[in-house]
Design an enzyme around this catalytic site. Sequence first.
Site, mmCIF file in Angstrom:
data_model
loop_
_atom_site.group_PDB
_atom_site.id
_atom_site.type_symbol
_atom_site.label_atom_id
_atom_site.label_comp_id
_atom_site.label_asym_id
_atom_site.label_seq_id
_atom_site.Cartn_x
_atom_site.Cartn_y
_atom_site.Cartn_z
ATOM 1 N N TYR A 1 51.970 37.158 39.300
ATOM 2 C CA TYR A 1 52.879 37.016 40.439
ATOM 3 C C TYR A 1 52.954 35.551 40.858
ATOM 4 C CZ TYR A 1 54.987 37.928 45.013
ATOM 5 O OH TYR A 1 55.818 37.930 46.094
ATOM 6 N N TYR B 1 49.941 37.219 50.777
ATOM 7 C CA TYR B 1 49.304 37.634 49.518
ATOM 8 C C TYR B 1 47.919 37.002 49.489
ATOM 9 C CZ TYR B 1 49.354 39.040 44.548
ATOM 10 O OH TYR B 1 49.101 39.641 43.330
HETATM 11 P P1 NAI Z 1 50.247 50.005 40.510
HETATM 12 O O1 NAI Z 1 49.593 50.575 41.710
HETATM 13 O O2 NAI Z 1 51.203 50.865 39.766
HETATM 14 O O3 NAI Z 1 49.193 49.478 39.451
HETATM 15 C C1 NAI Z 1 47.925 48.979 39.751
HETATM 16 C C2 NAI Z 1 46.935 49.870 39.028
HETATM 17 O O4 NAI Z 1 45.655 49.272 39.002
HETATM 18 C C3 NAI Z 1 46.762 51.232 39.709
HETATM 19 O O5 NAI Z 1 47.061 52.247 38.763
HETATM 20 C C4 NAI Z 1 45.284 51.256 40.079
HETATM 21 O O6 NAI Z 1 44.746 52.548 39.969
HETATM 22 C C5 NAI Z 1 44.720 50.313 39.014
HETATM 23 N N1 NAI Z 1 43.394 49.766 39.316
HETATM 24 C C6 NAI Z 1 42.966 49.146 40.444
HETATM 25 N N2 NAI Z 1 41.683 48.774 40.302
HETATM 26 C C7 NAI Z 1 41.298 49.152 39.048
HETATM 27 C C8 NAI Z 1 40.080 49.047 38.319
HETATM 28 N N3 NAI Z 1 38.993 48.476 38.852
HETATM 29 N N4 NAI Z 1 40.037 49.545 37.066
HETATM 30 C C9 NAI Z 1 41.128 50.130 36.517
HETATM 31 N N5 NAI Z 1 42.305 50.247 37.157
HETATM 32 C C10 NAI Z 1 42.378 49.766 38.415
HETATM 33 O O7 NAI Z 1 50.948 48.669 41.029
HETATM 34 P P2 NAI Z 1 51.786 47.529 40.297
HETATM 35 O O8 NAI Z 1 52.362 46.741 41.411
HETATM 36 O O9 NAI Z 1 52.684 48.074 39.271
HETATM 37 O O10 NAI Z 1 50.671 46.634 39.611
HETATM 38 C C11 NAI Z 1 50.578 46.382 38.228
HETATM 39 C C12 NAI Z 1 50.427 44.887 37.979
HETATM 40 O O11 NAI Z 1 51.646 44.236 38.351
HETATM 41 C C13 NAI Z 1 49.321 44.220 38.805
HETATM 42 O O12 NAI Z 1 48.674 43.239 38.022
HETATM 43 C C14 NAI Z 1 50.118 43.550 39.916
HETATM 44 O O13 NAI Z 1 49.423 42.462 40.502
HETATM 45 C C15 NAI Z 1 51.328 43.107 39.127
HETATM 46 N N6 NAI Z 1 52.491 42.680 39.919
HETATM 47 C C16 NAI Z 1 53.052 43.529 40.854
HETATM 48 C C17 NAI Z 1 54.125 43.116 41.616
HETATM 49 C C18 NAI Z 1 54.743 44.032 42.630
HETATM 50 O O14 NAI Z 1 55.543 43.577 43.454
HETATM 51 N N7 NAI Z 1 54.441 45.326 42.613
HETATM 52 C C19 NAI Z 1 54.718 41.769 41.454
HETATM 53 C C20 NAI Z 1 54.096 40.985 40.410
HETATM 54 C C21 NAI Z 1 53.007 41.424 39.699
#
Ligand code: NAI
EC number: 1.3.1.9
Length: 286
Positions: free
Chosen positions: A172, A182
């Site tokens: 991000y 953030y």
């Molecule tokens: P999401 O909630 O779908 O995905 C995050 C996942 O990480 C969840 O499934 C959660 O259960 C898992 N998780 C957390 N701690 C964990 C651990 N210790 N071991 C295994 N799994 C773990 O949310 P999102 O937003 O799709 O996130 C996916 C990636 O995208 C992340 O790296 C996030 O920082 C990145 N991202 C998200 C943005 C947004 O606006 N949603 C923007 C830019 C990047």
Amino acid sequence: RGKRAFIAGVADDNGYGWAIAKSLAAAGAEILVGTWVPALNIFETSLRRGKFDESRKLPDGSLMEIVKVYPLDAIYDCPEDVPEDVKANKRYAGSSNWTVKEVAESVKNDFGSIDILVHSLANGPEVTKPLLETSRRGYLAALSASSYSYVSLLQHFLPIMNPGGASISLTYIASERAIPGYGGGMSSAKAALESDTRVLAFEAGRKGKIRVNTISAGPLGSRAAKAIGFIEKMIEYSYVNAPLQKEMLADEVGNTAAFLVSPLASAITGSTVYVDNGLNTMGLAV
Ligand code: NAI
């Protein structure tokens, strides 16, 4: 045969991990996912009960098949690292082999090898706190779950990745520009992840002919993002200020991921690729 992908960080059908799984499945890949242990039960139950069937639909009308769901907690590398209270926790005690090393071993035993490794996970317990108010423990926890988790995954999966394979993570823009809100060291964690992308691209390229890239994605109302608290504002800000004034779909990140791990991107490695309607290029909001 088709390619095999392991996608870490899928626990519902809203996030980037799910969208990436779908784009890879649509391109013919076999999908394995790693699901955070505390979220495993509800994810598997929802899958089984057909709650995700509508969003499993691929462009050709078929449903995405998730061949296997592995419990995973990416803040632990091996069983010796797991504290007693976590071991005893009911949700954790109900599953086994969920440290990074054990998951890689399980995938090896089940399938032999993979071609694609996706890291789509992050966690920062103090994300709602400004950096100035973040504790050492919170900062290090953000780095552990969001940055080192990728180093660890690649470290353990590289030996079972077929040469010519590829890996991606999600980052991000808060890593390089100040995004108030953030917090908790999450901006630092993304900076580390992007720097590590360059170093790991060199090392994994030389060691295993594996490409390593990261996608800097625009704001999406995922479960993780909603926990940060200002995601709707970010989506609105992006809509108003980006060169492309349209909603950003998770599928657009999924499709870029599919490109980056495909032979079409065979000379791209160590890169941070923006999928954000161009917002990162703006210097003045108008
Ligand atoms: P999401 O909630 O779908 O995905 C995050 C996942 O990480 C969840 O499934 C959660 O259960 C898992 N998780 C957390 N701690 C964990 C651990 N210790 N071991 C295994 N799994 C773990 O949310 P999102 O937003 O799709 O996130 C996916 C990636 O995208 C992340 O790296 C996030 O920082 C990145 N991202 C998200 C943005 C947004 O606006 N949603 C923007 C830019 C990047």
